[in-house]
Write an enzyme that holds these catalytic residues in place. Sequence first.
Site, PDB file in Angstrom:
ATOM      1  N   ARG A 116      -5.291   1.853  11.558  1.00 59.60           N
ATOM      2  CA  ARG A 116      -6.656   2.204  11.132  1.00 59.60           C
ATOM      3  C   ARG A 116      -7.624   1.078  11.471  1.00 59.60           C
ATOM      4  O   ARG A 116      -8.354   0.589  10.628  1.00 59.60           O
ATOM      5  CB  ARG A 116      -6.691   2.496   9.639  1.00 59.60           C
ATOM      6  CG  ARG A 116      -6.041   3.819   9.295  1.00 59.60           C
ATOM      7  CD  ARG A 116      -6.057   4.078   7.812  1.00 59.60           C
ATOM      8  NE  ARG A 116      -5.197   5.202   7.493  1.00 59.60           N
ATOM      9  CZ  ARG A 116      -3.870   5.128   7.450  1.00 59.60           C
ATOM     10  NH1 ARG A 116      -3.270   3.978   7.679  1.00 59.60           N
ATOM     11  NH2 ARG A 116      -3.153   6.196   7.176  1.00 59.60           N
ATOM     12  N   TYR A 130      -1.118  -2.205  13.257  1.00 62.06           N
ATOM     13  CA  TYR A 130      -1.842  -1.409  12.258  1.00 62.06           C
ATOM     14  C   TYR A 130      -2.834  -0.415  12.882  1.00 62.06           C
ATOM     15  O   TYR A 130      -3.702  -0.804  13.666  1.00 62.06           O
ATOM     16  CB  TYR A 130      -2.582  -2.361  11.307  1.00 62.06           C
ATOM     17  CG  TYR A 130      -3.285  -1.647  10.197  1.00 62.06           C
ATOM     18  CD1 TYR A 130      -2.557  -0.942   9.247  1.00 62.06           C
ATOM     19  CD2 TYR A 130      -4.672  -1.656  10.107  1.00 62.06           C
ATOM     20  CE1 TYR A 130      -3.191  -0.262   8.240  1.00 62.06           C
ATOM     21  CE2 TYR A 130      -5.319  -0.980   9.090  1.00 62.06           C
ATOM     22  CZ  TYR A 130      -4.572  -0.282   8.162  1.00 62.06           C
ATOM     23  OH  TYR A 130      -5.210   0.395   7.172  1.00 62.06           O
ATOM     24  N   GLU A 154       0.831  -1.213   0.000  1.00 55.83           N
ATOM     25  CA  GLU A 154       0.000   0.000   0.000  1.00 55.83           C
ATOM     26  C   GLU A 154       0.862   1.258   0.000  1.00 55.83           C
ATOM     27  O   GLU A 154       0.535   2.249  -0.626  1.00 55.83           O
ATOM     28  CB  GLU A 154      -0.930  -0.008   1.221  1.00 55.83           C
ATOM     29  CG  GLU A 154      -1.736   1.270   1.370  1.00 55.83           C
ATOM     30  CD  GLU A 154      -3.077   1.062   2.055  1.00 55.83           C
ATOM     31  OE1 GLU A 154      -3.550  -0.083   2.114  1.00 55.83           O
ATOM     32  OE2 GLU A 154      -3.649   2.056   2.515  1.00 55.83           O
ATOM     33  N   LYS A 155       1.987   1.190   0.735  1.00 56.17           N
ATOM     34  CA  LYS A 155       2.853   2.365   0.857  1.00 56.17           C
ATOM     35  C   LYS A 155       4.313   1.908   0.842  1.00 56.17           C
ATOM     36  O   LYS A 155       4.607   0.745   1.118  1.00 56.17           O
ATOM     37  CB  LYS A 155       2.562   3.098   2.176  1.00 56.17           C
ATOM     38  CG  LYS A 155       1.209   3.781   2.185  1.00 56.17           C
ATOM     39  CD  LYS A 155       1.111   4.788   3.322  1.00 56.17           C
ATOM     40  CE  LYS A 155      -0.262   5.433   3.372  1.00 56.17           C
ATOM     41  NZ  LYS A 155      -1.123   4.880   4.425  1.00 56.17           N
ATOM     42  N   ASP A 215      -3.110  -2.605   2.875  1.00 49.45           N
ATOM     43  CA  ASP A 215      -3.376  -2.649   4.311  1.00 49.45           C
ATOM     44  C   ASP A 215      -4.566  -3.568   4.601  1.00 49.45           C
ATOM     45  O   ASP A 215      -5.430  -3.754   3.751  1.00 49.45           O
ATOM     46  CB  ASP A 215      -3.648  -1.231   4.844  1.00 49.45           C
ATOM     47  CG  ASP A 215      -2.360  -0.418   4.964  1.00 49.45           C
ATOM     48  OD1 ASP A 215      -1.274  -1.025   4.822  1.00 49.45           O
ATOM     49  OD2 ASP A 215      -2.439   0.799   5.178  1.00 49.45           O
ATOM     50  N   ASP A 244      -7.564  -3.766   5.447  1.00 50.84           N
ATOM     51  CA  ASP A 244      -8.928  -3.262   5.614  1.00 50.84           C
ATOM     52  C   ASP A 244      -9.571  -3.037   4.243  1.00 50.84           C
ATOM     53  O   ASP A 244      -8.972  -3.319   3.212  1.00 50.84           O
ATOM     54  CB  ASP A 244      -8.950  -1.983   6.468  1.00 50.84           C
ATOM     55  CG  ASP A 244      -8.067  -0.885   5.890  1.00 50.84           C
ATOM     56  OD1 ASP A 244      -7.770  -0.934   4.673  1.00 50.84           O
ATOM     57  OD2 ASP A 244      -7.668   0.013   6.641  1.00 50.84           O
TER      58      ASP A 244
END
Length: 714
Positions: free
Chosen positions: A322, A320, A8-9, A103, A105
């Site tokens: 979020r 994590y 994701e990043k 991530d 989610d």
Amino acid sequence: MYTVYIAEKPDIARAIAAHIWPDATYQKNKYDITNGDTVICWCHGHILRPKEPEEYDTAYKSWSEYQIFPPQWGIVPMANEKELLTAIASYLKKADIVIHAGDPDREGQLLVDEVLRYCSYKGPVKRLLINAKDDVSMQRAFASMEDNKKYEPLYESALARQQADWLVGMNLTRAYTTNARKYGYDTVWRIGRVQIPTLALVVRREREINAFKSKTYYELLGTFAKDNIPFKAKLVPDEDLPIDEENRVLDEHVLKAVKEKVSQANATVETVEEKEGTKQPPLPHSLDTLQVLANKKLGLSPGETLATVQALYEKKYVTYPRSDCNYIPSSQKDDAQRILVMLQNYGLPAAITANPAITSKAFNDAKVTAHHAIIPTGVEPQDLNDKELKIYQLIAEYYCYQFYDPYRFKKVSFTIKAADCLFKGSGTLPITLGFMQIYGEKEKPEDNAVLPTLKPGDEVTADYAIAQKKTTPPKRFTEGTLLAAMTNIWRFIASDNPNREKLKEVKGIGTPATRDQIIAKLEATNGKGHKLEPYITKKGKSTELIPTPIGCALIDTIDQSLTYPDTTAVMEYELSNIASGKISRDAYITTVIDLVNRNVTHAETVVYPAPPGKKIFACPICKTGQLLRKYSAKHTMHFWICSNKDCISPVTKQTVFYEDHDGEPVLAFCPHDNAPLSRWKGKYGHFWKCRVCNSTYNDANGKPDFTKKKKSAK
Ligand SMILES: [Zn+2]
Ligand SMILES: [Zn+2]
């Protein structure tokens, strides 16, 4: 076998590289980390975005176009991510297998899946769910990789969320903005699925406060004692006494008489009831519970807290961030020993007396989704700044509470009788403190913390006093309590409303990753370089939130169904049904389109309140409409007309056009027959004329002068 990881990043990409190549035998490039036939690349969050309306059809550039329902949804690269996307596409062309490392989610699922679809990648995909970047967590993530097909419903639900927000936001923002303009508004009416019910909470709370009238009432308090141990109890007002609907005595004299009576009587214990109770330690944090606590204790905004946990996560100190989950997989029970030892070395007092053999309710596999509660990893933090240190402590302390026994106490309820009056009291007496010995958030007990042994018939000494009390209005929201309200929005729904349970189940409106942004958007004073009118603002220098006049106008005007959390609740519930594969995205989007159409009709027909700060002119004929100022390009002048399209003069049976004078309508009617007058220009200047009886009147400063009839008619 050419293997492509997509993270994701960038920081997750680096963590993957460090994990699979511990000897650092890799090459770092601008858009990837490579070793042999394995390449690790990354997104920057979303690198694709849904098309804007005008990208479907240039006719949609105009905001008066607003029933826009793309038959085929399109996504395009974000302007500054084109090069990155081209690089990813080139790796995907060669890929034999892809590892999806978005991530854990809903959004993380979508933002990598949409890249795969955009690049038409059709090969096998595995899903890597990284919950934390420390070695143990990374090993676990790699050991439990699954086929990405299993996560297709999660992708569908994320996509449905994106499309629903687009349909509601684009169409209704345009519909309301365009129609409000007719009523003199010159601002954008920003309508969002989650924003509006959140704003409505603040508007309704402010109105409750404004309507609140404080009441003074009185209580009779008894301070009793036995064995030299004092304790308190309160008079239960007898039904014969003058009391209000909440059993409060409003007249002090009434209690003075009671006090007189009981002071002369003996006081004896009437009843005693004992019950044992337990209180479980609070669960470890999800993002929202952490944001609420950090706002209350440290004064941090929800956005600051998220940024701080994100930094701690990137440094491998916590899991994590979020997360909307307060539970931990039972497989991580064995980590407790290691993490608690680290926290002891770190010097956290709560860790020193923690017992890893205790299992709290937090270890529950049934309540864990793709991610779990935010907890410390086993990595000992180094060089934290002040904010990071405080947030880390909150996370670590709540983790430690899981390794303490529950608080056990005895609840004693008793009554005391004096004359024929009854006093009621209670006490909470600890049996074993459990986690309470180190728990930081102690509430002040409202009842007695110490009690003598009481049994019916015991005589006690007594002393009485009258206390004056005032009812207080509900409190304004702060950013922290508003965020908590969004998460626990079911509390704002009547208990007989079937949507209440749904809201409880879906954990509120919005997601942990977006709630702080929703609040920030409501407070925003500019966006994309444009000046915006905020809908809520902080009251003076306090942290209390109040609605602005335009925020109130919005909630009063738009379709009420959007302002109550129900609509959003049902939508969130349906999204969770898509995620669990119970309903299809198409079926869901059809219901969203219905909702948009209903709201468009409302936006076109509702009467908008006068723009804040502007004067309102009620229609003198129908009394329900409002006079609206318009401009005639043909006559190069302003005029006024009733907002009710069917409103006509009862005399002429025609629509009435009112003259404009200094930006206000001139309400001119003939004194003879009540027909509307119109203003004309003759060779001697302006005059007013009735079309029914042909009377004419002089003009005095833009208004008819009825004091004398005009002589030189025509
Ligand atoms: Zn009218
Ligand atoms: Zn007339």
